[in-house]
Write a protein that holds these residues in place. Structure first.
Motif, PDB file in Angstrom:
ATOM      1  N   HIS A 254       4.166  21.883  -8.349  1.00 21.20           N
ATOM      2  CA  HIS A 254       2.714  22.013  -8.212  1.00 21.20           C
ATOM      3  C   HIS A 254       1.980  20.991  -9.087  1.00 21.20           C
ATOM      4  O   HIS A 254       0.904  20.514  -8.719  1.00 21.20           O
ATOM      5  N   ALA A 255       2.558  20.625 -10.215  1.00 21.21           N
ATOM      6  CA  ALA A 255       1.969  19.572 -11.055  1.00 21.21           C
ATOM      7  C   ALA A 255       2.025  18.231 -10.328  1.00 21.21           C
ATOM      8  O   ALA A 255       1.071  17.438 -10.390  1.00 21.21           O
ATOM      9  N   MET A 256       3.126  17.971  -9.626  1.00 24.38           N
ATOM     10  CA  MET A 256       3.210  16.741  -8.836  1.00 24.38           C
ATOM     11  C   MET A 256       2.158  16.734  -7.730  1.00 24.38           C
ATOM     12  O   MET A 256       1.521  15.710  -7.482  1.00 24.38           O
ATOM     13  N   ILE A 257       1.978  17.858  -7.089  1.00 28.52           N
ATOM     14  CA  ILE A 257       0.971  17.965  -6.028  1.00 28.52           C
ATOM     15  C   ILE A 257      -0.426  17.763  -6.614  1.00 28.52           C
ATOM     16  O   ILE A 257      -1.249  17.031  -6.060  1.00 28.52           O
ATOM     17  N   ALA A 258      -0.694  18.373  -7.756  1.00 25.10           N
ATOM     18  CA  ALA A 258      -2.014  18.261  -8.393  1.00 25.10           C
ATOM     19  C   ALA A 258      -2.311  16.831  -8.830  1.00 25.10           C
ATOM     20  O   ALA A 258      -3.471  16.407  -8.822  1.00 25.10           O
ATOM     21  N   ALA A 259      -1.285  16.083  -9.191  1.00 23.20           N
ATOM     22  CA  ALA A 259      -1.488  14.695  -9.634  1.00 23.20           C
ATOM     23  C   ALA A 259      -2.123  13.848  -8.540  1.00 23.20           C
ATOM     24  O   ALA A 259      -2.834  12.879  -8.827  1.00 23.20           O
ATOM     25  N   LYS A 260      -1.912  14.216  -7.301  1.00 22.37           N
ATOM     26  CA  LYS A 260      -2.464  13.469  -6.167  1.00 22.37           C
ATOM     27  C   LYS A 260      -3.985  13.326  -6.265  1.00 22.37           C
ATOM     28  O   LYS A 260      -4.537  12.298  -5.901  1.00 22.37           O
ATOM     29  N   SER A 261      -4.649  14.325  -6.793  1.00 20.67           N
ATOM     30  CA  SER A 261      -6.114  14.288  -6.884  1.00 20.67           C
ATOM     31  C   SER A 261      -6.611  13.241  -7.887  1.00 20.67           C
ATOM     32  O   SER A 261      -7.780  12.889  -7.879  1.00 20.67           O
ATOM     33  N   HIS A 262      -5.723  12.730  -8.722  1.00 18.72           N
ATOM     34  CA  HIS A 262      -6.107  11.726  -9.717  1.00 18.72           C
ATOM     35  C   HIS A 262      -5.888  10.297  -9.216  1.00 18.72           C
ATOM     36  O   HIS A 262      -6.026   9.348  -9.985  1.00 18.72           O
ATOM     37  N   MET A 263      -5.553  10.162  -7.947  1.00 18.58           N
ATOM     38  CA  MET A 263      -5.328   8.839  -7.348  1.00 18.58           C
ATOM     39  C   MET A 263      -6.300   8.638  -6.196  1.00 18.58           C
ATOM     40  O   MET A 263      -5.932   8.235  -5.100  1.00 18.58           O
ATOM     41  N   ALA A 264      -7.561   8.911  -6.452  1.00 17.86           N
ATOM     42  CA  ALA A 264      -8.563   8.997  -5.398  1.00 17.86           C
ATOM     43  C   ALA A 264      -9.190   7.664  -4.995  1.00 17.86           C
ATOM     44  O   ALA A 264     -10.024   7.633  -4.100  1.00 17.86           O
ATOM     45  N   THR A 265      -8.795   6.555  -5.613  1.00 17.80           N
ATOM     46  CA  THR A 265      -9.418   5.281  -5.253  1.00 17.80           C
ATOM     47  C   THR A 265      -8.870   4.717  -3.941  1.00 17.80           C
ATOM     48  O   THR A 265      -9.433   3.783  -3.391  1.00 17.80           O
ATOM     49  N   ILE A 266      -7.799   5.296  -3.434  1.00 19.74           N
ATOM     50  CA  ILE A 266      -7.179   4.828  -2.196  1.00 19.74           C
ATOM     51  C   ILE A 266      -7.505   5.824  -1.079  1.00 19.74           C
ATOM     52  O   ILE A 266      -7.324   7.030  -1.257  1.00 19.74           O
ATOM     53  N   SER A 267      -7.983   5.328   0.052  1.00 18.85           N
ATOM     54  CA  SER A 267      -8.388   6.213   1.148  1.00 18.85           C
ATOM     55  C   SER A 267      -7.206   7.050   1.633  1.00 18.85           C
ATOM     56  O   SER A 267      -6.052   6.637   1.546  1.00 18.85           O
ATOM     57  N   ALA A 268      -7.523   8.205   2.171  1.00 23.40           N
ATOM     58  CA  ALA A 268      -6.487   9.127   2.653  1.00 23.40           C
ATOM     59  C   ALA A 268      -5.632   8.490   3.739  1.00 23.40           C
ATOM     60  O   ALA A 268      -4.412   8.656   3.757  1.00 23.40           O
ATOM     61  N   GLY A 269      -6.256   7.764   4.647  1.00 25.53           N
ATOM     62  CA  GLY A 269      -5.505   7.139   5.732  1.00 25.53           C
ATOM     63  C   GLY A 269      -4.542   6.084   5.242  1.00 25.53           C
ATOM     64  O   GLY A 269      -3.378   6.057   5.644  1.00 25.53           O
ATOM     65  N   PHE A 270      -5.011   5.211   4.358  1.00 28.16           N
ATOM     66  CA  PHE A 270      -4.117   4.165   3.866  1.00 28.16           C
ATOM     67  C   PHE A 270      -3.062   4.738   2.929  1.00 28.16           C
ATOM     68  O   PHE A 270      -1.916   4.293   2.938  1.00 28.16           O
ATOM     69  N   ARG A 271      -3.439   5.748   2.177  1.00 26.25           N
ATOM     70  CA  ARG A 271      -2.444   6.413   1.325  1.00 26.25           C
ATOM     71  C   ARG A 271      -1.307   6.964   2.183  1.00 26.25           C
ATOM     72  O   ARG A 271      -0.128   6.788   1.869  1.00 26.25           O
ATOM     73  N   ALA A 272      -1.654   7.612   3.294  1.00 28.05           N
ATOM     74  CA  ALA A 272      -0.637   8.161   4.191  1.00 28.05           C
ATOM     75  C   ALA A 272       0.249   7.055   4.763  1.00 28.05           C
ATOM     76  O   ALA A 272       1.459   7.225   4.895  1.00 28.05           O
ATOM     77  N   LEU A 273      -0.345   5.901   5.080  1.00 28.33           N
ATOM     78  CA  LEU A 273       0.457   4.778   5.571  1.00 28.33           C
ATOM     79  C   LEU A 273       1.407   4.270   4.492  1.00 28.33           C
ATOM     80  O   LEU A 273       2.571   3.962   4.783  1.00 28.33           O
ATOM     81  N   LEU A 274       0.938   4.170   3.260  1.00 27.88           N
ATOM     82  CA  LEU A 274       1.823   3.758   2.157  1.00 27.88           C
ATOM     83  C   LEU A 274       2.967   4.755   1.992  1.00 27.88           C
ATOM     84  O   LEU A 274       4.128   4.363   1.842  1.00 27.88           O
ATOM     85  N   GLU A 275       2.638   6.028   2.011  1.00 24.47           N
ATOM     86  CA  GLU A 275       3.661   7.069   1.867  1.00 24.47           C
ATOM     87  C   GLU A 275       4.648   7.018   3.035  1.00 24.47           C
ATOM     88  O   GLU A 275       5.857   7.192   2.847  1.00 24.47           O
ATOM     89  N   LEU A 276       4.131   6.750   4.217  1.00 26.44           N
ATOM     90  CA  LEU A 276       4.984   6.634   5.392  1.00 26.44           C
ATOM     91  C   LEU A 276       5.921   5.430   5.254  1.00 26.44           C
ATOM     92  O   LEU A 276       7.127   5.539   5.522  1.00 26.44           O
ATOM     93  N   ARG A 277       5.393   4.289   4.806  1.00 27.89           N
ATOM     94  CA  ARG A 277       6.242   3.092   4.679  1.00 27.89           C
ATOM     95  C   ARG A 277       7.348   3.305   3.651  1.00 27.89           C
ATOM     96  O   ARG A 277       8.509   2.947   3.894  1.00 27.89           O
ATOM     97  N   VAL A 278       7.014   3.875   2.513  1.00 25.27           N
ATOM     98  CA  VAL A 278       8.028   4.162   1.492  1.00 25.27           C
ATOM     99  C   VAL A 278       9.084   5.105   2.077  1.00 25.27           C
ATOM    100  O   VAL A 278      10.287   4.893   1.887  1.00 25.27           O
ATOM    101  N   SER A 279       8.648   6.095   2.802  1.00 24.46           N
ATOM    102  CA  SER A 279       9.575   7.067   3.401  1.00 24.46           C
ATOM    103  C   SER A 279      10.452   6.430   4.464  1.00 24.46           C
ATOM    104  O   SER A 279      11.622   6.796   4.613  1.00 24.46           O
ATOM    105  N   GLN A 280       9.902   5.471   5.223  1.00 20.33           N
ATOM    106  CA  GLN A 280      10.710   4.745   6.199  1.00 20.33           C
ATOM    107  C   GLN A 280      11.835   3.985   5.497  1.00 20.33           C
ATOM    108  O   GLN A 280      12.983   4.011   5.940  1.00 20.33           O
TER     109      GLN A 280
END
Length: 146
Positions: A16-42
């Protein structure tokens, strides 16, 4: 595939601390963040995270063409120079054992992002690599499985 263990049940506070940390990285849009996460996961081959972040990207307004072309982003005009610099950084940090985050990528990143955004991008990439390792290590089921 059967999940090896329920890491959330075993150490929920840390997860839950890892999940909560996400709110502190708000300078990147949700859509592009998801693309970055998707690319790393690929790159890491995490089917659970690929399904999750592909869906998140679509829900955040990313078009199907950009989602589908993500693994070949260098060969398309669908991504801006800014986005390409972040994707190159994500790939380099994910492949840290061979790429070592070269100065040229870092310099290109600074041409498009503020220092705060660079820190946020790097945290997003690092956290996604951690999530991939949890999901792969404990065999989290694919979201599309019944």
């Amino acid at each position: 595939m059967t999940q090896r263990l329920d890491y959330v049940a075993i150490n929920g506070p840390a997860i839950h601390a890892m999940i909560a940390a996400k709110s502190h990285m708000a300078t990147i849009s949700a859509g592009f963040r998801a693309l970055l996460e998707l690319r790393v996961s690929q790159i890491n081959g995490c089917s659970y995270c690929i399904a999750l972040h592909g869906e998140e990207a679509a829900n955040a307004g990313e078009g199907q063409a950009r989602i589908a072309a993500l693994s070949a982003w260098r060969d398309t005009t669908l991504f801006t120079d800014r986005e390409q610099s972040a994707l190159a950084w994500a790939e380099s940090l994910t492949r840290i054992e061979t790429d070592r985050a070269p100065d040229a990528l870092y310099t290109a990143l600074l041409a498009h992002f503020s220092e705060q955004e660079v820190v946020d991008l790097t945290l997003i990439i690092a956290q996604m690599n951690a999530w991939n390792r949890l999901a792969i290590g404990f065999e989290a089921p694919n979201l599309t499985q019944p």
